[in-house]
Each structure stands twice: as C-alpha cells, then as structure tokens.
Write an enzyme that holds these catalytic residues in place. Structure first.
Site, mmCIF file in Angstrom:
data_model
loop_
_atom_site.group_PDB
_atom_site.id
_atom_site.type_symbol
_atom_site.label_atom_id
_atom_site.label_comp_id
_atom_site.label_asym_id
_atom_site.label_seq_id
_atom_site.Cartn_x
_atom_site.Cartn_y
_atom_site.Cartn_z
ATOM 1 N N SER A 103 62.881 33.443 8.092
ATOM 2 C CA SER A 103 61.856 34.489 8.040
ATOM 3 C C SER A 103 61.345 34.753 9.441
ATOM 4 O O SER A 103 61.268 33.839 10.268
ATOM 5 C CB SER A 103 60.718 34.053 7.125
ATOM 6 O OG SER A 103 59.605 33.656 7.884
ATOM 7 N N LYS A 104 61.018 36.008 9.692
ATOM 8 C CA LYS A 104 60.640 36.339 11.067
ATOM 9 C C LYS A 104 59.282 35.753 11.433
ATOM 10 O O LYS A 104 58.971 35.626 12.605
ATOM 11 C CB LYS A 104 60.715 37.841 11.325
ATOM 12 C CG LYS A 104 59.799 38.691 10.514
ATOM 13 C CD LYS A 104 59.948 40.137 10.953
ATOM 14 C CE LYS A 104 59.223 41.038 9.992
ATOM 15 N NZ LYS A 104 59.819 42.312 9.789
ATOM 16 N N ARG A 105 58.496 35.380 10.434
ATOM 17 C CA ARG A 105 57.216 34.764 10.755
ATOM 18 C C ARG A 105 57.381 33.295 11.152
ATOM 19 O O ARG A 105 56.620 32.764 11.924
ATOM 20 C CB ARG A 105 56.257 34.869 9.574
ATOM 21 C CG ARG A 105 55.418 36.132 9.622
ATOM 22 C CD ARG A 105 54.677 36.362 8.328
ATOM 23 N NE ARG A 105 55.578 36.680 7.247
ATOM 24 C CZ ARG A 105 56.187 37.868 7.100
ATOM 25 N NH1 ARG A 105 55.968 38.826 7.969
ATOM 26 N NH2 ARG A 105 56.999 38.091 6.082
ATOM 27 N N ARG A 106 58.406 32.660 10.595
ATOM 28 C CA ARG A 106 58.516 31.212 10.790
ATOM 29 C C ARG A 106 59.644 30.837 11.760
ATOM 30 O O ARG A 106 59.548 29.874 12.502
ATOM 31 C CB ARG A 106 58.797 30.607 9.413
ATOM 32 C CG ARG A 106 58.748 29.124 9.312
ATOM 33 C CD ARG A 106 58.944 28.685 7.876
ATOM 34 N NE ARG A 106 59.978 29.447 7.214
ATOM 35 C CZ ARG A 106 59.934 29.841 5.938
ATOM 36 N NH1 ARG A 106 58.909 29.538 5.186
ATOM 37 N NH2 ARG A 106 60.922 30.531 5.410
#
Ligand code: GLU
Length: 485
Positions: free
Chosen positions: A244-247
């Site tokens: 995920s691009k957040r993690r």
C-alpha cells in the site's frame, strides 16, 4: 505458439491505469505482463489512460505513466505499442452504449436514494433490491441507470490464471452503469473502451475479479463476445499485507532514484507471480518474453522482496562494463545528489576507483558513501565506526602507521606491507590494524579496498587525515584525563 485459445487473430491486450498518483510497482508489473504477451504473440499493447475521475486526475501523473513506460522499455516507437488513448475521449460512445442498453430494456432508470434503499433492506444487507426494475422510469436529472442482471443461471468467467470462476447471477445486483448526471461509471466505461479497442485478453489486478462477471454481462448485452480474462495475484510486503502506498515503498520512481537499474527492475517485476522455469531468474527481457505463459502465472499472492530486488540489481551492476557502470553512476556523482561540489569532483580520480566500486555496490546510490572521502576536503566521520575502530592500542598503532607512511613507497602493495608490519609490532592482525587507518582516512569502517584507496588519495591527503585523527584522539585523551582529576 504457446498461448492457447486466443483465436487466430493477433492478441490485443491493454494496460489501463488511472492517473491518480505515483506510478505503482504493481502497475509496472501489469504493464510488463501485458507487454510480454503482445511482444511474444506479435500482438498489440494498448495504453489507455482511464482519466474519467476529473477531480483526482492530474496532468503530471499522466506524464509519470508515460515516463514509467519508457523506463520499463515499453516504447511508444515499438510497432506493438498503440496509444495512449484517453478514456475521457470516449465519453460519447460510452453514453451511447448506456442509451442502447436502456432502449433495449437491458437497463432501467432508478430514483432510489441511499436512505430509501436502507429503509427497505436495512443496513446489514448490501446491493440493490431491484425496486425500480419495472417502474418504467424515463431519464431525469438525478436518476441513475442500472443494468438489469439476470435472476437465474450463472456467469462463468474464463480466467487463464484462476480457473474459470462461476458467479451465480442471483448474487449480482442490478449495478449502476451511469450516474444521475448521465456520466458512465467505471464498469461500463472500461468495457466500452475494451470493446472499442478490440481487446481480446484483459490481464489486470486481482482486485477487479469481483467486477468481472458484471463486465462480462455488459459485453454480452452489447452484443460482443467477451474477452479472455487473467487476474494477476496481489503483491504483498514481508508481513503478507497487500502493498500500500501509505505503508510501503511502492513508487517505481523511488526505486529508480535510489539506483535500481531499469533492467533489473523489469527482470524482478516479471517474476512477481511467474517464473521462467529451470530455476533461472536472471534472464534478458527477450528470453523472459519467449518463455512467458499467462497460464503459468501463480494465483497466490506475490511477495515484493526488496532484498531480492537489491541482490538482482547487484548482479545487473556486475554485468555492466566499468565504463557503463561509470555512466550509470553519473547522476550520483553530481549535484544535486552528490554531497561534494563540482570543483571538488575529479572524474579521473573516480575512474581510478570505479572498478573497485563496480564489484561491490548493490544500489547505484551507494556509490556516494563509497567515494565521498576522495572528493570532500575532510572525511565524514561515522561516530559508530570511530568508536569501534579506536579501541585500546589503536591510537598508538595509528601514530606508528603515520611515521611509516611518511616515507613508504606509495602503492597499494607497499602500503599494505607497511600496515601489516606495524600491526605485527602491535600484536594486531592486518584486519584489525587496518580499521583505525580506514576510519581516519575514509570516515567509515566499511568501504572500498583500503590500500588501493590510499594510493588514489595520495600521500599528502592521507597523512593530513591521519594527523587530524591523532589530534582528535589526543584531545579526547586530555578531556578524559581532566575528567578523571
Ligand atoms: N483503471 C483501472 C485501475 O487502474 C484499470 C482496470 C482494468 O484494468 O480493467 O485499476
């Protein structure tokens, strides 16, 4: 031909990213798998930018997609490449398709609000209950158009990776195909574009599998033979969580910026969910293309293993010639990435150590830490290295090395013999005796082979650094003594 059942006409695949952010490594994998099929089969790869979500689309993200294609070797100039097409430019035919479905009774208008629906079916149930199916509503602003899914039977999706999943039609709600303002939604726009572009194989991310029976019904309702489908496995991190691009680090650009070579990246991405066989992994793209088979793509999730990618990259670096390596290092040798100025940099000095670095670095970005001591006026001392190297006796050894270096012959071999001899006098093996010299001169405990580095650095600069280290040691000794009083 290794690819079965695609019919006699050449395959047409597509890559259909939405320009809504950084170009993701998962998107890169999708693009490459599709490209591999098109190249192998003498088919066509269509790039379609799904730019219908005007609020989220940004022109620079389209540029990002185009430059990512370039970096992956998916060239606009290749005869297999078609596009880019823009989904927004097809709005007319998408609306026409919606109207046709309405005119043929395959879709109906619906004025239910979410609250209406919740009042009828409660909050536990999802989907639409078909309330407006037979109300005969005409279009009016605010009315959505819903596709009438069959109540009976089942929809089987021919998926080359997942067997042929079958969906009972009773589980498929009457889904929306156009919004209250008349604009087509993703499910319809995506199908109409695929039809318009004569796509024969839709190979895309697994997250779209639940959309597939609905989309297949749309293909049929529009009088078309559905394509073959292939849903590629999700890509996960070391904790088995979907990337995920957040993690996670997911932007292709970030990997390239830290010195992953595009060829290594391409090779690695091609192995995310597929293997070329014979336990071979590092292969030229043409060979990967030759062996690629969609049916052999694994349906279980694929681990994005950064360590493995880095190791691959090391091998790709080793496969370059030294001049190629030097050229690839270029961006890290100059501003803004290099920590030294243009005046401090000396290409000849770099060329002298390039073969040593070439055999060591796994990421091109590591080059700066390896050679900065050659260009900066003073080495950047890593304190941890300093503390480890300057244990008891190291200062005395360094002082003796300094004396010996003052008139040693200045070549790697002689310098090594010198340190070896001084080390012996102090009861230290070469490895141990080298450590303080290395930290004094380069600032770190790990780096290029020391004696070759010293040869390149020259006597004068080496002695100045050894003197600076001795001065620092003397200062610390004074402070310690003062503290003890
Ligand atoms: N624009 C869609 C996405 O980026 C592509 C869907 C598809 O490949 O059919 O997820």
């Amino acid at each position: 031909m290794t690819f079965p059942a695609l019919g006699s006409s050449p395959v047409r695949v597509r890559f259909a990213p939405s320009p809504t952010g950084m170009f993701h490594v998962g998107g890169a994998r999708s693009a490459l798998f599709n490209w591999a099929v098109a190249k192998q089969q003498g088919g066509t790869f269509v790039l379609r930018i799904e730019d219908t979500d005007a609020s989220r689309n940004q022109p620079e993200w389209v540029d990002g997609i185009l430059s990512a294609m370039e970096a992956l070797g998916i060239s606009k100039d290749d005869p297999a490449f078609e596009g880019p097409h823009f989904q927004s430019e097809n709005a007319g035919i998408q609306q026409e398709a919606a109207q046709r479905l309405f005119a043929e009774g395959k879709a109906y208008y619906c004025d239910c609000t979410r609250e209406d629906l919740t009042a009828r079916i409660g909050t536990k149930q999802t989907g639409y209950d078909g309330f407006c199916r037979d109300r005969g509503l005409e279009y009016a602003e605010g009315r959505a158009l819903r596709f009438r899914t069959p109540d009976e039977g089942e929809t089987q999706v021919v998926d080359l990776i997942r067997g042929n999943p079958t969906f009972p039609n009773s589980t498929l709600e009457d889904f929306v195909i156009a919004r209250g303002n008349g604009s087509p939604v993703f499910l319809l726009a995506n199908v109409v574009d695929d039809i318009d572009e004569n796509i024969t194989l839709v190979m895309r991310a697994e997250e779209h599998l639940p959309n597939t029976p609905k989309q297949q019904l749309l293909w049929e309702a529009l009088g078309q033979t559905p394509p073959q489908w292939a849903h590629m496995p999700v890509i996960v991190n070391e904790k088995r969580q979907k990337l995920s691009k957040r993690r996670d680090k997911v932007a292709l650009e970030d990997y390239l910026a830290e010195g992953i070579l595009p060829d290594a990246m391409v090779n690695y991405l091609m192995l995310l969910g597929w293997a070329p066989g014979n336990d071979e992994e590092i292969l030229p793209f043409e060979e990967l293309v030759r062996r690629f088979r969609v049916e052999d793509i694994n349906s279980s999730s694929a681990f994005f293993d950064i360590k493995k990618l880095t190791a691959f990259n090391g091998e790709y670096i080793r496969a370059l010639s030294v001049p190629e390596f030097t050229e690839a290092c270029g961006p890290w040798l100059h501003a803004p990435r290099a920590p030294w100025t243009e005046e401090q940099f000396d290409q000849k000095v770099f060329d002298a150590v390039a073969p040593l670095a070439h055999s060591r670095v796994a990421l091109l970005s590591e080059i700066t830490d390896n050679v900065d001591f050659l260009f900066l006026d003073e080495p950047l001392i890593d304190e941890d290295s300093w503390n480890k190297a300057f244990k008891a006796g190291a200062g005395e050894l360094l002082a003796d090395v300094r004396t010996a270096f003052a008139d040693a012959a200045w070549d790697a071999e002689s310098l090594k013999d010198t340190v070896l001899a001084v080390g012996e006098k102090h009861g230290m093996k070469l490895g141990k005796a080298q450590a303080p010299v290395r930290v004094a001169v380069t600032g770190r405990r790990i780096g290029l082979p020391l004696f070759e580095s010293l040869e390149v650095l020259g006597r004068e600069r080496t002695l100045a650094r050894v003197d600076a280290a001795l001065a620092r040691l003397a200062e610390t000794a004074t402070e310690v003594a003062a503290g003890a009083e």
